[in-house]
Scaffold this motif. Structure first.
Motif, PDB file in Angstrom:
ATOM      1  N   ALA A  50      19.149  -0.785  17.223  1.00  0.00           N
ATOM      2  CA  ALA A  50      18.445  -1.027  15.967  1.00  0.00           C
ATOM      3  C   ALA A  50      17.550   0.155  15.611  1.00  0.00           C
ATOM      4  CB  ALA A  50      17.632  -2.310  16.065  1.00  0.00           C
ATOM      5  N   ARG A  51      16.897   0.731  16.631  1.00  0.00           N
ATOM      6  CA  ARG A  51      16.051   1.894  16.368  1.00  0.00           C
ATOM      7  C   ARG A  51      16.879   3.087  15.919  1.00  0.00           C
ATOM      8  NH1 ARG A  51      13.296  -0.019  20.850  1.00  0.00           N
ATOM      9  NH2 ARG A  51      14.392   1.404  22.244  1.00  0.00           N
ATOM     10  N   ALA A  52      18.015   3.269  16.555  1.00  0.00           N
ATOM     11  CA  ALA A  52      18.873   4.390  16.168  1.00  0.00           C
ATOM     12  C   ALA A  52      19.422   4.209  14.754  1.00  0.00           C
ATOM     13  CB  ALA A  52      20.018   4.518  17.167  1.00  0.00           C
ATOM     14  N   LEU A  53      19.731   2.961  14.388  1.00  0.00           N
ATOM     15  CA  LEU A  53      20.299   2.682  13.071  1.00  0.00           C
ATOM     16  C   LEU A  53      19.272   2.853  11.963  1.00  0.00           C
ATOM     17  CD1 LEU A  53      22.582   1.475  11.255  1.00  0.00           C
ATOM     18  CD2 LEU A  53      21.623  -0.786  11.794  1.00  0.00           C
ATOM     19  N   THR A  54      18.050   2.400  12.210  1.00  0.00           N
ATOM     20  CA  THR A  54      17.051   2.348  11.149  1.00  0.00           C
ATOM     21  C   THR A  54      16.002   3.446  11.210  1.00  0.00           C
ATOM     22  OG1 THR A  54      15.586   0.903  12.427  1.00  0.00           O
ATOM     23  CG2 THR A  54      17.295  -0.164  11.086  1.00  0.00           C
ATOM     24  N   GLY A  55      15.816   4.014  12.392  1.00  0.00           N
ATOM     25  CA  GLY A  55      14.736   4.971  12.575  1.00  0.00           C
ATOM     26  C   GLY A  55      13.378   4.311  12.710  1.00  0.00           C
ATOM     27  N   GLU A  56      13.359   2.980  12.842  1.00  0.00           N
ATOM     28  CA  GLU A  56      12.109   2.238  12.958  1.00  0.00           C
ATOM     29  C   GLU A  56      11.974   1.651  14.354  1.00  0.00           C
ATOM     30  OE1 GLU A  56      10.153   2.595  10.598  1.00  0.00           O
ATOM     31  OE2 GLU A  56      11.494   3.184   8.966  1.00  0.00           O
ATOM     32  N   GLY A  57      10.713   1.434  14.775  1.00  0.00           N
ATOM     33  CA  GLY A  57      10.461   0.882  16.093  1.00  0.00           C
ATOM     34  C   GLY A  57      10.439  -0.623  16.132  1.00  0.00           C
ATOM     35  N   GLU A  58      10.385  -1.269  14.977  1.00  0.00           N
ATOM     36  CA  GLU A  58      10.366  -2.734  14.911  1.00  0.00           C
ATOM     37  C   GLU A  58      10.898  -3.196  13.552  1.00  0.00           C
ATOM     38  OE1 GLU A  58      10.258  -5.749  15.551  1.00  0.00           O
ATOM     39  OE2 GLU A  58       9.927  -5.692  17.706  1.00  0.00           O
ATOM     40  N   SER A  59      11.002  -4.513  13.421  1.00  0.00           N
ATOM     41  CA  SER A  59      11.534  -5.084  12.183  1.00  0.00           C
ATOM     42  C   SER A  59      10.517  -5.094  11.055  1.00  0.00           C
ATOM     43  CB  SER A  59      12.010  -6.515  12.447  1.00  0.00           C
ATOM     44  OG  SER A  59      10.926  -7.320  12.891  1.00  0.00           O
ATOM     45  N   VAL A  60       9.248  -4.821  11.362  1.00  0.00           N
ATOM     46  CA  VAL A  60       8.185  -4.884  10.367  1.00  0.00           C
ATOM     47  C   VAL A  60       7.389  -3.590  10.376  1.00  0.00           C
ATOM     48  CG1 VAL A  60       6.090  -6.106   9.640  1.00  0.00           C
ATOM     49  CG2 VAL A  60       7.992  -7.390  10.622  1.00  0.00           C
ATOM     50  N   LEU A  61       7.143  -3.055   9.199  1.00  0.00           N
ATOM     51  CA  LEU A  61       6.232  -1.921   9.026  1.00  0.00           C
ATOM     52  C   LEU A  61       4.990  -2.429   8.321  1.00  0.00           C
ATOM     53  CD1 LEU A  61       8.950  -0.293   9.414  1.00  0.00           C
ATOM     54  CD2 LEU A  61       7.912   1.452   7.965  1.00  0.00           C
ATOM     55  N   CYS A  62       3.829  -2.015   8.782  1.00  0.00           N
ATOM     56  CA  CYS A  62       2.579  -2.435   8.170  1.00  0.00           C
ATOM     57  C   CYS A  62       1.708  -1.217   7.912  1.00  0.00           C
ATOM     58  CB  CYS A  62       1.834  -3.422   9.072  1.00  0.00           C
ATOM     59  SG  CYS A  62       2.746  -4.950   9.400  1.00  0.00           S
ATOM     60  N   GLY A  63       1.063  -1.200   6.763  1.00  0.00           N
ATOM     61  CA  GLY A  63       0.205  -0.075   6.434  1.00  0.00           C
ATOM     62  C   GLY A  63      -0.544  -0.314   5.147  1.00  0.00           C
ATOM     63  N   THR A  64      -1.175   0.729   4.660  1.00  0.00           N
ATOM     64  CA  THR A  64      -1.920   0.658   3.402  1.00  0.00           C
ATOM     65  C   THR A  64      -1.246   1.532   2.371  1.00  0.00           C
ATOM     66  OG1 THR A  64      -3.381   2.458   4.103  1.00  0.00           O
ATOM     67  CG2 THR A  64      -4.102   0.201   4.581  1.00  0.00           C
ATOM     68  N   GLY A  65      -1.430   1.172   1.127  1.00  0.00           N
ATOM     69  CA  GLY A  65      -0.870   1.951   0.042  1.00  0.00           C
ATOM     70  C   GLY A  65      -1.443   1.494  -1.274  1.00  0.00           C
ATOM     71  N   THR A  66      -1.177   2.256  -2.316  1.00  0.00           N
ATOM     72  CA  THR A  66      -1.680   1.938  -3.651  1.00  0.00           C
ATOM     73  C   THR A  66      -0.514   1.524  -4.527  1.00  0.00           C
ATOM     74  OG1 THR A  66      -3.444   3.565  -3.391  1.00  0.00           O
ATOM     75  CG2 THR A  66      -2.991   2.790  -5.620  1.00  0.00           C
ATOM     76  N   VAL A  67      -0.571   0.317  -5.058  1.00  0.00           N
ATOM     77  CA  VAL A  67       0.484  -0.206  -5.920  1.00  0.00           C
ATOM     78  C   VAL A  67       0.005  -0.166  -7.361  1.00  0.00           C
ATOM     79  CG1 VAL A  67       1.987  -2.166  -6.432  1.00  0.00           C
ATOM     80  CG2 VAL A  67       1.303  -1.705  -4.066  1.00  0.00           C
ATOM     81  N   ASP A  68       0.510   0.778  -8.112  1.00  0.00           N
ATOM     82  CA  ASP A  68       0.174   0.906  -9.527  1.00  0.00           C
ATOM     83  C   ASP A  68      -1.338   0.937  -9.745  1.00  0.00           C
ATOM     84  OD1 ASP A  68       1.467   1.389 -11.917  1.00  0.00           O
ATOM     85  OD2 ASP A  68       1.328  -0.679 -12.597  1.00  0.00           O
ATOM     86  N   GLY A  69      -2.036   1.636  -8.858  1.00  0.00           N
ATOM     87  CA  GLY A  69      -3.471   1.843  -9.028  1.00  0.00           C
ATOM     88  C   GLY A  69      -4.372   0.961  -8.202  1.00  0.00           C
ATOM     89  N   THR A  70      -3.831  -0.055  -7.512  1.00  0.00           N
ATOM     90  CA  THR A  70      -4.656  -0.962  -6.726  1.00  0.00           C
ATOM     91  C   THR A  70      -4.318  -0.833  -5.250  1.00  0.00           C
ATOM     92  OG1 THR A  70      -4.754  -2.533  -8.566  1.00  0.00           O
ATOM     93  CG2 THR A  70      -5.379  -3.353  -6.391  1.00  0.00           C
ATOM     94  N   PRO A  71      -5.293  -0.523  -4.384  1.00  0.00           N
ATOM     95  CA  PRO A  71      -5.028  -0.433  -2.945  1.00  0.00           C
ATOM     96  C   PRO A  71      -4.704  -1.807  -2.362  1.00  0.00           C
ATOM     97  CG  PRO A  71      -7.110   0.639  -3.544  1.00  0.00           C
ATOM     98  CD  PRO A  71      -6.685  -0.165  -4.720  1.00  0.00           C
ATOM     99  N   ALA A  72      -3.838  -1.812  -1.373  1.00  0.00           N
ATOM    100  CA  ALA A  72      -3.440  -3.066  -0.727  1.00  0.00           C
ATOM    101  C   ALA A  72      -2.951  -2.772   0.675  1.00  0.00           C
ATOM    102  CB  ALA A  72      -2.342  -3.757  -1.530  1.00  0.00           C
TER     103      ALA A  72
END
Length: 463
Positions: A50-72
């Motif tokens: 799964a890691r080789a296929l997706t490049g991710e370490g797990e099924s869920v990514l969590c972080g911060t970001g700004t969606v159309d001007g509002t942080p979340a």
């Protein structure tokens, strides 16, 4: 997104500044050799693939970001990683995300695409649902909004916790959306019951949003529920926006008059006029833009009840629950109660527009719990800590209208009336003939000016 785009592409489309949070938890299985808490043969190898296929370490990514001007805070699933399944490490990440949201006072957005709990971790995986529910409850208690976007598929525990447990649920067109996953449904099950469209009709989803519109819609919701500039570490309920909403100005019937009606029956006729402005006209005049909630989350919707949040032209967010001139169904009362309780938790003032001949009284309404639904609306208003403002814009029919009227802060337009019961029903109960209906309307003292004199409403609003 309905085509199961890689999670990074989903995040790039919504928040180009996404910054991943530390994964949290231990390193169990991190090297692809450990077979997890059950020592399931081949689980470590499956994770490595799964890691080789997706490049991710797990099924869920969590972080911060700004969606159309509002942080979340963003919780995003990668379905290609073992079907987006929830295991212990996914639980670690989701807990970290909610802790971050509470520390930074940010809304939580879950971009869900999951088949449910991870079989190879057994009950350890299933108990992550309790963990996720606990974190969601803590975030809810902190007065922070939670929004979900149901991608394809959103099933099992992911739907039952992060999805259905959110304050606002958006769905992509054609998404599978159900507690029962596709491989565990009865063979004769109607496929439509497991789709986003059916869930919208059943009041379990607020809106179906095409992928190209998602960023804008999600951004508007975030700007309404988590207005920028809220001081970190403070509760929204203590902020300045909890001042009462001003009642809208009366729009007036074209060709009509702003003068008070001369008789009780004249007041009833004006309120029942097909030319009188309805709730939609008032909402359009009152708000710069608005987004609507849909449904009571119990299987019902009421097209005659509008509920949502809007942005005033002065920049304030106001929640609204508006009756549209039809008998209000149990689903309408429950949706209004849902709206009032959400606004109360977020510290957002509420505006209600009263316009109904009364609560629906047919057999279907009784079977759907008319009494408990009306009681729920009364309770939501009685318990609200934020100020509620009411404007009666048409018919104020008995308890079905009073259930959405703010005690001590109800206003009325010249085109409205408020009565213990409709004049026709009052005459019938009192065993008066049809020729006594007009006199009964006068005796009920239901005109706007009568209601001011009786202390039932604060005043009559002008144009």
């Amino acid at each position: 997104m309905a085509d199961r785009l890689p999670v990074r592409a989903v995040l790039d489309a919504l928040a180009g500044d996404f910054t991943e949070l530390p994964a949290g938890g231990g390193a169990d299985g991190a090297d692809g050799t450990a077979d997890g808490p059950l020592d399931w043969p081949g689980y470590g190898a499956a994770r490595a693939r799964a890691r080789a296929l997706t490049g991710e370490g797990e099924s869920v990514l969590c972080g911060t970001g700004t969606v159309d001007g509002t942080p979340a805070v963003l919780i995003a699933f990668e379905f290609a990683f073992l079907g987006g399944s929830l295991g212990r490490r996914a639980g670690d990440r989701i807990e970290t995300a909610h802790r971050c949201a509470r520390e930074r006072r940010l809304p939580v957005v879950s971009l869900i695409a999951t088949g449910g709990s991870r079989m190879q971790e057994g009950m350890v995986a299933l108990t992550q649902l309790q963990r996720v529910a606990r974190q969601s409850a803590l975030t809810r208690a902190a007065g922070l909004p939670q929004l979900a976007v149901a991608r394809d598929p959103t099933t099992g525990g992911g739907w039952a916790t992060l999805g259905a447990g959110s304050d606002v649920v958006l769905a992509l067109p054609g998404a599978q959306l159900a507690f029962a996953g596709s491989r565990v449904r009865p063979p004769d099950a109607d496929p439509a019951a497991y789709g986003a469209g059916e869930k919208l009709a059943a009041g379990q989803v607020d809106r179906i949003v095409p992928p190209g519109e998602l960023r804008g819609v999600l951004g508007r919701w975030l700007s309404l529920l988590a207005p920028p500039g809220a001081p970190p570490g403070t509760s929204p309920a203590t902020g300045p926006q909890t001042a009462p909403a001003e009642p809208p100005r009366a729009l007036g019937t074209p060709g009509g008059t702003a003068e008070p009606p001369q008789s009780g029956w004249a007041a009833v006729e004006r309120a029942r006029s097909p030319y009188r402005p309805r709730a939609d006209a008032y909402l359009e005049a009152y708000f710069e833009f608005r987004e609507e909630l849909s449904g009571d989350r119990c299987g019902g919707t009421d097209p005659g009840t509008r509920c949502g949040f809007g942005r005033r032209r002065d920049g304030r967010t106001v929640a609204y629950a508006a009756q549209c001139g039809t008998p209000t169904t149990p689903a309408g009362f429950r949706t209004a109660a849902r709206l009032i309780r959400l606004a109360d938790r977020l510290g957002i003032p509420v505006l209600t527009l009263v316009d109904t001949p009364g609560a629906a009284n047919d057999a279907a309404a009784e079977r759907s719990g008319a009494g408990p639904a009306v009681a729920e609306a009364f309770a939501a208003l009685a318990e609200a800590r934020v100020p509620v403002t009411t404007l009666v814009i048409g018919e104020g029919g008995s308890g079905g209208a009073l259930a959405l009227a703010a005690p001590g802060n109800t206003w009325i337009t010249p085109d409205g009336y408020f009565s213990v019961i409709a004049p026709e029903s009052a005459a019938a109960i009192l065993k008066r003939g049809p020729d006594q209906v007009r006199a009964t309307a006068d005796a009920l003292r239901l005109r706007p000016q009568d209601l001011v004199e009786l202390g039932v409403v604060r005043g009559v609003v002008g144009p």
